[in-house]
Structure formats: structure tokens, C-alpha cells
Design a protein around this motif. Sequence first.
Motif, PDB file in Angstrom:
ATOM      1  N   ASP A  92     -22.026 -45.049  36.991  1.00 31.09           N
ATOM      2  CA  ASP A  92     -22.047 -45.081  35.536  1.00 31.09           C
ATOM      3  C   ASP A  92     -20.625 -44.957  35.004  1.00 31.09           C
ATOM      4  O   ASP A  92     -19.897 -44.025  35.365  1.00 31.09           O
ATOM      5  N   VAL A  93     -20.232 -45.891  34.136  1.00 31.06           N
ATOM      6  CA  VAL A  93     -18.879 -45.925  33.579  1.00 31.06           C
ATOM      7  C   VAL A  93     -18.926 -45.468  32.123  1.00 31.06           C
ATOM      8  O   VAL A  93     -19.842 -45.845  31.371  1.00 31.06           O
ATOM      9  N   TYR A  94     -17.933 -44.698  31.715  1.00 38.28           N
ATOM     10  CA  TYR A  94     -17.835 -44.271  30.318  1.00 38.28           C
ATOM     11  C   TYR A  94     -16.403 -43.837  30.037  1.00 38.28           C
ATOM     12  O   TYR A  94     -15.577 -43.719  30.953  1.00 38.28           O
ATOM     13  N   ALA A  95     -16.096 -43.602  28.757  1.00 39.80           N
ATOM     14  CA  ALA A  95     -14.749 -43.193  28.357  1.00 39.80           C
ATOM     15  C   ALA A  95     -14.802 -41.806  27.732  1.00 39.80           C
ATOM     16  O   ALA A  95     -15.783 -41.433  27.068  1.00 39.80           O
ATOM     17  N   THR A  96     -13.732 -41.052  27.957  1.00 43.53           N
ATOM     18  CA  THR A  96     -13.594 -39.750  27.319  1.00 43.53           C
ATOM     19  C   THR A  96     -12.235 -39.665  26.627  1.00 43.53           C
ATOM     20  O   THR A  96     -11.276 -40.345  27.014  1.00 43.53           O
ATOM     21  N   TYR A  97     -12.192 -38.822  25.620  1.00 45.35           N
ATOM     22  CA  TYR A  97     -10.938 -38.505  24.939  1.00 45.35           C
ATOM     23  C   TYR A  97     -10.826 -36.995  24.891  1.00 45.35           C
ATOM     24  O   TYR A  97     -11.720 -36.320  24.364  1.00 45.35           O
ATOM     25  N   GLN A  98      -9.760 -36.461  25.470  1.00 44.96           N
ATOM     26  CA  GLN A  98      -9.559 -35.024  25.565  1.00 44.96           C
ATOM     27  C   GLN A  98     -10.818 -34.335  26.101  1.00 44.96           C
ATOM     28  O   GLN A  98     -11.333 -33.371  25.534  1.00 44.96           O
ATOM     29  N   ASP A  99     -11.321 -34.872  27.223  1.00 47.05           N
ATOM     30  CA  ASP A  99     -12.463 -34.318  27.953  1.00 47.05           C
ATOM     31  C   ASP A  99     -13.780 -34.369  27.184  1.00 47.05           C
ATOM     32  O   ASP A  99     -14.741 -33.690  27.561  1.00 47.05           O
ATOM     33  N   GLN A 100     -13.862 -35.187  26.142  1.00 52.19           N
ATOM     34  CA  GLN A 100     -15.119 -35.339  25.408  1.00 52.19           C
ATOM     35  C   GLN A 100     -15.546 -36.796  25.446  1.00 52.19           C
ATOM     36  O   GLN A 100     -14.759 -37.698  25.155  1.00 52.19           O
ATOM     37  N   GLN A 101     -16.801 -37.024  25.831  1.00 49.47           N
ATOM     38  CA  GLN A 101     -17.299 -38.384  25.980  1.00 49.47           C
ATOM     39  C   GLN A 101     -17.381 -39.085  24.632  1.00 49.47           C
ATOM     40  O   GLN A 101     -17.895 -38.535  23.659  1.00 49.47           O
ATOM     41  N   ILE A 102     -16.859 -40.333  24.588  1.00 50.20           N
ATOM     42  CA  ILE A 102     -16.856 -41.083  23.327  1.00 50.20           C
ATOM     43  C   ILE A 102     -17.601 -42.417  23.436  1.00 50.20           C
ATOM     44  O   ILE A 102     -17.689 -43.148  22.454  1.00 50.20           O
ATOM     45  N   ALA A 133     -16.037 -33.311  18.503  1.00 48.03           N
ATOM     46  CA  ALA A 133     -15.547 -32.145  17.775  1.00 48.03           C
ATOM     47  C   ALA A 133     -14.605 -32.608  16.658  1.00 48.03           C
ATOM     48  O   ALA A 133     -13.810 -33.531  16.858  1.00 48.03           O
ATOM     49  N   PRO A 134     -14.687 -32.003  15.476  1.00 55.33           N
ATOM     50  CA  PRO A 134     -13.826 -32.445  14.360  1.00 55.33           C
ATOM     51  C   PRO A 134     -12.343 -32.482  14.701  1.00 55.33           C
ATOM     52  O   PRO A 134     -11.634 -33.413  14.293  1.00 55.33           O
ATOM     53  N   TYR A 135     -11.877 -31.513  15.497  1.00 55.08           N
ATOM     54  CA  TYR A 135     -10.450 -31.523  15.842  1.00 55.08           C
ATOM     55  C   TYR A 135     -10.104 -32.702  16.741  1.00 55.08           C
ATOM     56  O   TYR A 135      -8.979 -33.210  16.710  1.00 55.08           O
ATOM     57  N   ASN A 136     -11.071 -33.181  17.558  1.00 57.28           N
ATOM     58  CA  ASN A 136     -10.814 -34.363  18.377  1.00 57.28           C
ATOM     59  C   ASN A 136     -10.768 -35.620  17.528  1.00 57.28           C
ATOM     60  O   ASN A 136      -9.980 -36.540  17.792  1.00 57.28           O
ATOM     61  N   GLY A 137     -11.618 -35.696  16.497  1.00 55.74           N
ATOM     62  CA  GLY A 137     -11.552 -36.828  15.585  1.00 55.74           C
ATOM     63  C   GLY A 137     -10.223 -36.897  14.861  1.00 55.74           C
ATOM     64  O   GLY A 137      -9.607 -37.966  14.755  1.00 55.74           O
ATOM     65  N   LEU A 138      -9.746 -35.754  14.373  1.00 54.92           N
ATOM     66  CA  LEU A 138      -8.451 -35.708  13.699  1.00 54.92           C
ATOM     67  C   LEU A 138      -7.320 -36.058  14.664  1.00 54.92           C
ATOM     68  O   LEU A 138      -6.389 -36.785  14.314  1.00 54.92           O
ATOM     69  N   SER A 139      -7.412 -35.543  15.894  1.00 57.85           N
ATOM     70  CA  SER A 139      -6.371 -35.813  16.890  1.00 57.85           C
ATOM     71  C   SER A 139      -6.337 -37.294  17.262  1.00 57.85           C
ATOM     72  O   SER A 139      -5.258 -37.883  17.434  1.00 57.85           O
TER      73      SER A 139
END
Length: 208
Positions: A92-102, A133-139
Motif C-alpha cells: 500500500d502506497v501513501y504520502a505523509t507530511y511531518q509524519d501525518q498521512q495526507i 492537525a491545524p499546525y501541519n496545515g499552516l506549516s
Amino acid sequence: MSEKKCDHHKGKYGRLVRGFLAGLLVLLFILLVVFLITWAVLQPKKPQFVLQDATVYALNVSAPNFVSSTISLTISSRNPNDNIGVYYDKLDVYATYQDQQITYYTAIPPTYQGHHDVNVWSPYIVGTNVPVAPYNGLSLNQDAADGSIVLSIKIDGRVRWKVGTITTGDYHFHVTCPALITFGSPNTGITVGNAIKYQLVQSCSVSV
């Protein structure tokens, strides 16, 4: 007399069962030792994964904490072993940003990889209004404004190893590929219609 005879047969039967179980345990132990020695002699190596490129069709944040993305990937895998084949039973392939799946999971069809064989997959990974997480969206928005976003392309699944006619049980399998997506410069990517293709050729870490 009949009771003594029955006790005698019971004792003989018990000795036969114990002897059979002892012989079976010895045989299993010998087979295990032979397999481990063979495994050590063959010196199995983990498959080698490379993230060849990523084509970004969409990657944006709506509101402070919802990410939408559509990305096409080219991933190659090579089996470096001389005498060991690899069954990819589930990937299974997927992407993460700062350890959170997007993105959602995208399945790669099961396949067998022979000695020194190379497989190339081109999956699409997609996420529509995936909450983060809101801080990940802002980042993420800030990174895009600064000109670059670092994603991790991950593959989770199960593999089996084939040695001669012997196939092992399932092993959990994890791959992580860093992907640097840059913005603002025409030299960092190739425009393909309404998307941008990035030549990455990035080696991935593999754990089994």
C-alpha cells in the motif's frame, strides 16, 4: 489378570507416543537448523527501492487543516539476491507530511520478483480534504510559500521469501522515500499539461 494386562498395554502405548513426539521434535529441530544455515550461507539482502519521479497535479490546503492532493509516482524495486525470490503479497502506497498521512492508501497488485529482477510501478496517490492537525496545515502552506515541501512517500505491506522450493511466512515490510517538491522555479520541474513532473531518483529506506 485382565487389569494388569491392560495396564501393561497402556504403558507400552504411552512409551510409543512419547518416542514418536521426541523423534518429531528432533526432526523439526534438524530441519530448522538446516534452514537457518542455508539462510546464513545465502546472505539475504533487502530489496532496493528508488523513487524515480513524482508528478504533482494538486497539492493544497483548504481551511487550516484539510489537505487535498493528487500525485503520480514512479517507483522501482530491485531484488539484489542471487538465490532468493521475493513475493510481494500486499503493498500500500501513501504520502505523509511531518509524519501525518495526507493521502489514501493505493494498492499495488501482488507480484513475484525473481533474482536480480526489477519491477517498476506507477501508482496514483490521492487525498481529498484529508484532515490534518491545524499546525501541519499552516506549516504546509508556509513551506509552499517558501518554495519547497518535503513529503515522505511510504509503502507498507507484507512479503515472503523464496529459497529454492521453500517459501517463508509473511513478513511486515516498510519503505520510506523522501520527496522534495519545489515551487517557483521553472528549472525544478517539467510542466506536463496542468501538472508538474519532478525527477527525483531518490533512494528509499527499507525495513523488514
